[in-house]
Design an enzyme around this catalytic site. Structure first.
Site, PDB file in Angstrom:
ATOM      1  N   ASP A 166       0.801  -1.229   0.000  1.00  0.00           N
ATOM      2  CA  ASP A 166       0.000   0.000   0.000  1.00  0.00           C
ATOM      3  C   ASP A 166       0.833   1.277   0.000  1.00  0.00           C
ATOM      4  O   ASP A 166       0.277   2.377  -0.043  1.00  0.00           O
ATOM      5  CB  ASP A 166      -1.007   0.016   1.158  1.00  0.00           C
ATOM      6  CG  ASP A 166      -0.380   0.054   2.538  1.00  0.00           C
ATOM      7  OD1 ASP A 166       0.851  -0.125   2.662  1.00  0.00           O
ATOM      8  OD2 ASP A 166      -1.136   0.257   3.525  1.00  0.00           O
TER       9      ASP A 166
ATOM     10  N   CYS B 105      -1.955   3.431   6.445  1.00  0.00           N
ATOM     11  CA  CYS B 105      -1.518   2.568   7.541  1.00  0.00           C
ATOM     12  C   CYS B 105      -2.313   2.803   8.821  1.00  0.00           C
ATOM     13  O   CYS B 105      -2.474   1.894   9.635  1.00  0.00           O
ATOM     14  CB  CYS B 105      -0.047   2.818   7.851  1.00  0.00           C
ATOM     15  SG  CYS B 105       1.106   2.512   6.505  1.00  0.00           S
TER      16      CYS B 105
END
Length: 374
Positions: A238, A363
């Site tokens: 990501d 995150c």
């Protein structure tokens, strides 16, 4: 005078619980053989969210004197997201009051013991199956036992019990930041972050791929090499590649002229793979560069500072993008995101201390699919 915001928050929590029940409270328990994964689906992040989960950082052993600063970043991010959708902050019971004060009344803070802020990795993945939600607990182990996170290892079990969502324990160890999907059966993943003896000793890539296809309902897994051992996550996907629509991918790129390193070579390798690959529906990918800021113009510091724009978060009506202080690069990234999400506001957020810890907005957030709350 009555506090209408608190009343609204209480009402929204009740509605959120009803929404979660409507989306998924099957009676099946973990590993129930009566549950079929044939119609299972891991949705794309741009699908509607019932709520966004976040976690209030608690570890002085990790953050030291930066703990108050990273809490300020988390509160700022939570407030920004709460302008658009429902936010639930998990906090240790003795820290609930402080977290609530910092985040404001539009964020719901619940007592649930956590260690750090990385909700993407500790909160379960939510898959849809037959119109119901199932929480897939990924057996968080501190990114391959690099840090001790006893409370975070239990977040999946405790959170799903709190919201009465059935839990299924994954047959492997991973983190939510390891996965990127288009919602149509295609999964992007870095080999370094999961085909790794610190998570899944003795398991081959083929074994892990078969397990991911079953537990997440994937039709095609595309493997990128990643980077081993140079950050705590072993290079989560990501921060490298992100879907903006089926067949369309943004790729993190080093600032022009920056000397080659493991990360830029990882980006080159990802581009090489994606340029030849097709998705689960047989489509070729359109890959768009998402350039990093000038490392000499950003506010950040430390060797672990994560200065990628790829770690953005797609909310119901907004996309949350880190801004690093290089105005030209920040504006360019914002323009790229606005082009790909024309119906959403692009909201820049200062997360310098979070980035110093090696993470980003994605995150620190975790979406639960479901009908948005008014």
């Amino acid at each position: 005078m009555p506090d209408f915001r608190l009343s609204r928050r209480a009402a929204l929590r009740a509605l959120a619980g009803i929404g979660a029940l409507a989306l998924g409270t099957a009676a099946c328990g973990p590993g129930d053989p009566s549950r079929s994964t044939a119609a299972r689906r891991l949705g794309a992040e741009w699908g509607s969210h019932a709520r966004t989960f976040m976690s209030w950082p608690a570890l002085e052993t990790v953050w030291g004197e930066d703990l108050r600063h990273v809490r300020r970043d988390i509160a700022r991010l939570a407030r920004a997201i709460a302008e658009y959708e429902y936010v639930v902050m998990l906090a240790r019971p003795d820290q609930v009051a402080a977290a609530q004060k910092a985040c404001g009344a539009d964020v719901e803070v619940i007592p649930l013991a956590v260690d750090d802020l990385w909700a993407r990795d500790t909160v379960p993945l939510f898959v849809e199956e037959g119109g119901e939600a199932v929480g897939v607990d990924l057996n968080f182990n501190g990114w391959g036992d690099k840090q001790v996170h006893d409370n975070d290892a239990r977040v999946g079990r405790r959170l799903l019990a709190e919201y009465e969502i059935p839990r299924e324990r994954a047959p492997l160890v991973a983190e939510g930041g390891s996965f990127e999907t288009d919602g149509e059966g295609t999964l992007l993943i870095t080999e370094s972050s999961i085909v790794n003896d610190n998570r899944n000793p003795g398991k081959s890539r083929d074994q892990i791929e078969a397990e991911l296809e079953e537990v997440l309902g994937m039709e095609k897994v595309i493997w990128l090499k990643g980077v081993r051992g140079e950050d705590i996550t072993d290079a989560h996907v990501d921060s490298l590649v992100r879907f903006t629509a089926p067949g369309v991918i943004l790729l993190d790129r080093a600032f022009p002229g920056t000397p080659a390193d493991s990360w830029s070579r990882s980006s080159d390798q990802a581009m090489s793979v994606l340029s030849e690959a097709t998705d689960a529906k047989g489509r070729r990918f359109e890959v768009i560069d998402l350039p990093q800021p000038d490392p000499y113009r950003i506010r950040g510091y430390s060797d672990d500072f994560l200065c990628t724009y790829a770690n953005f978060y797609i909310g119901n009506d907004a996309v949350y993008l880190p801004e690093f202080g290089d105005r030209r690069a920040d504006d360019r990234a914002r323009g790229i995101l606005q082009e790909h999400f024309p119906r959403r506001d692009i909201v820049p957020v200062n997360i310098d201390t979070i980035a110093t810890g090696g993470g980003g907005i994605h995150c620190a957030t975790h979406d639960q699919p479901g009908k948005p709350l008014d």
